[in-house]
Design a protein around this motif. Structure first.
Motif: not given
Length: 227
Positions: A145-173
Protein backbone atom coordinates in the motif's frame (compact mmCIF):
# COMPACT_ATOMS: atom_id res chain seq x y z
CA UNK A 1 12.41 22.43 -18.11
CA UNK A 2 14.05 24.41 -20.93
CA UNK A 3 11.46 26.00 -23.22
CA UNK A 4 11.79 27.90 -26.48
CA UNK A 5 9.04 30.38 -27.37
CA UNK A 6 8.86 31.09 -31.11
CA UNK A 7 6.92 34.00 -32.56
CA UNK A 8 4.55 36.19 -30.51
CA UNK A 9 4.93 39.95 -30.51
CA UNK A 10 7.41 41.42 -28.07
CA UNK A 11 4.91 42.40 -25.38
CA UNK A 12 3.12 39.05 -25.65
CA UNK A 13 6.43 37.21 -25.47
CA UNK A 14 7.43 39.06 -22.31
CA UNK A 15 4.09 38.15 -20.70
CA UNK A 16 4.49 34.44 -21.51
CA UNK A 17 8.13 34.46 -20.42
CA UNK A 18 7.33 36.16 -17.12
CA UNK A 19 4.50 33.67 -16.59
CA UNK A 20 6.72 30.64 -17.13
CA UNK A 21 9.57 32.04 -15.04
CA UNK A 22 7.10 32.50 -12.19
CA UNK A 23 6.68 28.72 -12.35
CA UNK A 24 10.49 28.33 -12.38
CA UNK A 25 10.53 27.25 -16.05
CA UNK A 26 13.53 28.43 -18.06
CA UNK A 27 12.42 30.07 -21.31
CA UNK A 28 14.03 31.80 -24.30
CA UNK A 29 12.32 33.77 -27.04
CA UNK A 30 12.95 33.81 -30.79
CA UNK A 31 10.93 36.13 -32.99
CA UNK A 32 11.06 33.66 -35.89
CA UNK A 33 11.73 29.98 -36.34
CA UNK A 34 14.36 30.27 -39.07
CA UNK A 35 17.08 31.37 -36.63
CA UNK A 36 16.69 28.52 -34.15
CA UNK A 37 15.86 25.38 -36.10
CA UNK A 38 19.44 24.10 -35.89
CA UNK A 39 19.53 24.36 -32.10
CA UNK A 40 16.31 22.61 -31.13
CA UNK A 41 18.13 19.86 -29.26
CA UNK A 42 18.85 22.25 -26.40
CA UNK A 43 15.17 22.51 -25.48
CA UNK A 44 12.69 20.21 -23.76
CA UNK A 45 9.61 21.81 -25.33
CA UNK A 46 8.71 24.35 -28.02
CA UNK A 47 5.92 26.92 -27.70
CA UNK A 48 4.97 28.07 -31.19
CA UNK A 49 2.69 31.04 -31.94
CA UNK A 50 0.30 30.31 -34.79
CA UNK A 51 0.04 34.05 -35.42
CA UNK A 52 3.48 33.91 -37.03
CA UNK A 53 3.06 33.92 -40.86
CA UNK A 54 5.08 30.74 -41.48
CA UNK A 55 4.11 28.98 -38.24
CA UNK A 56 2.70 25.85 -39.89
CA UNK A 57 5.86 25.44 -41.99
CA UNK A 58 8.01 25.95 -38.90
CA UNK A 59 6.00 23.33 -37.01
CA UNK A 60 6.43 20.88 -39.87
CA UNK A 61 10.20 21.50 -39.92
CA UNK A 62 10.51 21.08 -36.15
CA UNK A 63 8.75 17.74 -36.34
CA UNK A 64 10.92 16.64 -39.27
CA UNK A 65 14.09 17.36 -37.28
CA UNK A 66 13.35 15.39 -34.15
CA UNK A 67 11.08 14.56 -31.26
CA UNK A 68 10.95 17.85 -29.35
CA UNK A 69 7.35 18.29 -28.17
CA UNK A 70 5.45 21.28 -29.58
CA UNK A 71 2.58 23.20 -28.00
CA UNK A 72 0.99 25.79 -30.28
CA UNK A 73 -0.53 29.09 -29.14
CA UNK A 74 -3.70 29.96 -31.07
CA UNK A 75 -5.80 33.12 -31.03
CA UNK A 76 -9.01 31.15 -31.57
CA UNK A 77 -9.81 32.86 -34.85
CA UNK A 78 -8.47 30.23 -37.22
CA UNK A 79 -9.61 26.70 -36.51
CA UNK A 80 -8.02 25.52 -39.76
CA UNK A 81 -4.56 26.63 -38.59
CA UNK A 82 -4.99 24.77 -35.29
CA UNK A 83 -6.10 21.63 -37.11
CA UNK A 84 -3.19 21.95 -39.55
CA UNK A 85 -0.72 22.35 -36.69
CA UNK A 86 -2.04 19.30 -34.86
CA UNK A 87 -2.12 17.21 -38.03
CA UNK A 88 1.54 17.87 -38.83
CA UNK A 89 2.75 16.95 -35.36
CA UNK A 90 1.99 19.56 -32.69
CA UNK A 91 1.22 17.83 -29.40
CA UNK A 92 -1.34 20.26 -27.99
CA UNK A 93 -2.59 23.83 -28.29
CA UNK A 94 -3.55 26.66 -25.92
CA UNK A 95 -5.82 29.57 -26.81
CA UNK A 96 -4.67 33.17 -26.47
CA UNK A 97 -4.84 35.20 -24.38
CA UNK A 98 -2.88 32.68 -22.36
CA UNK A 99 -4.19 31.60 -18.98
CA UNK A 100 -1.02 30.88 -16.97
CA UNK A 101 -2.11 27.82 -15.01
CA UNK A 102 -3.72 26.19 -18.05
CA UNK A 103 -0.59 26.77 -20.15
CA UNK A 104 1.71 25.25 -17.53
CA UNK A 105 -0.67 22.33 -16.91
CA UNK A 106 -0.80 21.49 -20.63
CA UNK A 107 2.98 21.77 -20.95
CA UNK A 108 3.48 19.45 -18.00
CA UNK A 109 0.96 16.96 -19.43
CA UNK A 110 2.81 16.90 -22.76
CA UNK A 111 6.15 16.39 -21.02
CA UNK A 112 4.72 13.53 -18.94
CA UNK A 113 3.57 11.78 -22.09
CA UNK A 114 7.02 12.14 -23.67
CA UNK A 115 8.81 10.94 -20.55
CA UNK A 116 6.59 7.88 -20.34
CA UNK A 117 6.94 7.04 -24.03
CA UNK A 118 8.46 3.57 -24.21
CA UNK A 119 7.97 2.96 -20.48
CA UNK A 120 5.77 -0.13 -20.02
CA UNK A 121 2.45 0.25 -18.22
CA UNK A 122 3.50 -2.69 -16.05
CA UNK A 123 7.19 -2.48 -15.11
CA UNK A 124 9.26 -5.00 -13.21
CA UNK A 125 12.17 -3.73 -11.13
CA UNK A 126 13.53 -6.95 -9.73
CA UNK A 127 11.00 -8.18 -7.18
CA UNK A 128 9.03 -4.91 -7.40
CA UNK A 129 6.21 -4.68 -9.95
CA UNK A 130 4.76 -1.25 -10.76
CA UNK A 131 1.40 -1.18 -12.52
CA UNK A 132 0.84 2.36 -13.77
CA UNK A 133 -2.64 1.58 -15.10
CA UNK A 134 -4.07 0.46 -11.79
CA UNK A 135 -1.56 2.43 -9.68
CA UNK A 136 -0.65 -0.70 -7.74
CA UNK A 137 2.70 -1.97 -6.51
CA UNK A 138 3.64 -5.49 -5.46
CA UNK A 139 6.81 -6.97 -3.96
CA UNK A 140 7.40 -10.66 -4.64
CA UNK A 141 3.72 -10.94 -5.55
CA UNK A 142 2.48 -9.29 -2.35
CA UNK A 143 0.64 -5.95 -2.70
CA UNK A 144 2.19 -2.93 -1.01
CA UNK A 145 0.00 0.00 0.00
CA UNK A 146 1.48 3.32 -1.14
CA UNK A 147 0.10 6.82 -0.80
CA UNK A 148 -0.60 8.84 -3.96
CA UNK A 149 2.65 10.79 -3.68
CA UNK A 150 4.69 7.68 -2.84
CA UNK A 151 3.40 5.94 -5.96
CA UNK A 152 4.02 8.98 -8.18
CA UNK A 153 7.55 9.34 -6.83
CA UNK A 154 8.36 5.65 -7.32
CA UNK A 155 6.89 5.65 -10.85
CA UNK A 156 8.89 8.77 -11.78
CA UNK A 157 12.22 7.38 -10.54
CA UNK A 158 11.50 4.05 -12.26
CA UNK A 159 11.01 5.62 -15.71
CA UNK A 160 14.79 5.62 -16.16
CA UNK A 161 16.46 3.22 -13.73
CA UNK A 162 19.91 4.35 -12.65
CA UNK A 163 19.45 7.93 -13.86
CA UNK A 164 19.58 10.79 -11.38
CA UNK A 165 16.34 12.77 -11.14
CA UNK A 166 16.80 16.28 -9.80
CA UNK A 167 14.82 17.60 -6.86
CA UNK A 168 13.27 20.37 -8.97
CA UNK A 169 11.97 17.89 -11.52
CA UNK A 170 10.64 15.67 -8.73
CA UNK A 171 8.82 18.61 -7.16
CA UNK A 172 7.38 19.69 -10.52
CA UNK A 173 6.19 16.21 -11.49
CA UNK A 174 5.00 14.81 -8.16
CA UNK A 175 3.95 17.96 -6.32
CA UNK A 176 3.51 21.25 -8.22
CA UNK A 177 5.72 23.84 -9.96
CA UNK A 178 4.48 26.42 -7.43
CA UNK A 179 5.09 24.24 -4.38
CA UNK A 180 6.17 26.57 -1.62
CA UNK A 181 6.79 24.02 1.11
CA UNK A 182 10.14 22.49 2.03
CA UNK A 183 11.79 20.11 -0.47
CA UNK A 184 12.54 17.96 2.59
CA UNK A 185 9.20 16.32 1.81
CA UNK A 186 11.00 14.41 -0.97
CA UNK A 187 13.34 12.84 1.60
CA UNK A 188 10.41 11.94 3.84
CA UNK A 189 8.63 10.14 1.00
CA UNK A 190 11.81 8.34 -0.07
CA UNK A 191 12.28 7.13 3.50
CA UNK A 192 8.71 5.81 3.50
CA UNK A 193 9.34 3.95 0.23
CA UNK A 194 12.51 2.42 1.66
CA UNK A 195 10.56 1.11 4.64
CA UNK A 196 7.77 -0.32 2.51
CA UNK A 197 9.89 -1.82 -0.28
CA UNK A 198 12.78 -3.02 1.88
CA UNK A 199 15.96 -4.08 0.09
CA UNK A 200 14.22 -4.99 -3.17
CA UNK A 201 15.31 -1.70 -4.77
CA UNK A 202 17.87 0.93 -3.83
CA UNK A 203 17.14 4.64 -3.51
CA UNK A 204 20.42 6.54 -3.72
CA UNK A 205 20.61 10.18 -2.67
CA UNK A 206 22.94 12.22 -4.88
CA UNK A 207 24.02 15.14 -2.74
CA UNK A 208 22.91 18.51 -4.03
CA UNK A 209 21.11 16.97 -7.03
CA UNK A 210 18.36 14.45 -6.29
CA UNK A 211 17.77 10.70 -6.26
CA UNK A 212 18.33 7.67 -8.43
CA UNK A 213 16.54 4.33 -8.27
CA UNK A 214 18.46 1.11 -8.86
CA UNK A 215 17.29 -2.46 -9.16
CA UNK A 216 18.78 -4.87 -6.63
CA UNK A 217 19.16 -8.44 -7.87
CA UNK A 218 18.53 -11.50 -5.73
CA UNK A 219 22.22 -12.31 -5.14
CA UNK A 220 22.94 -8.79 -3.95
CA UNK A 221 19.94 -8.84 -1.57
CA UNK A 222 21.20 -12.11 -0.11
CA UNK A 223 24.66 -10.62 0.37
CA UNK A 224 23.23 -7.53 2.07
CA UNK A 225 21.12 -9.61 4.45
CA UNK A 226 23.87 -12.06 5.40
CA UNK A 227 25.73 -11.48 8.71
Amino acid sequence: MNVLLIGVDRSGAYFVMDTLRHFEIRVEWASSGARVLDGLGAYDLILLDLGMPDSVDVCREIRARGEVPVVILADGRSESDVVAGLEIGADDYVDKPVRPRELVARMRAVMRRYRLAGVPAVQECGAVVIDRRSRRVAVAGEPVALTTKEFDLLALLATDLGAVVGRRRIMDAVWDPRWSGPTKTVDVHVSALRRKLGDTVRFEAVRGVGYRLEQVNRDRRAALSSP
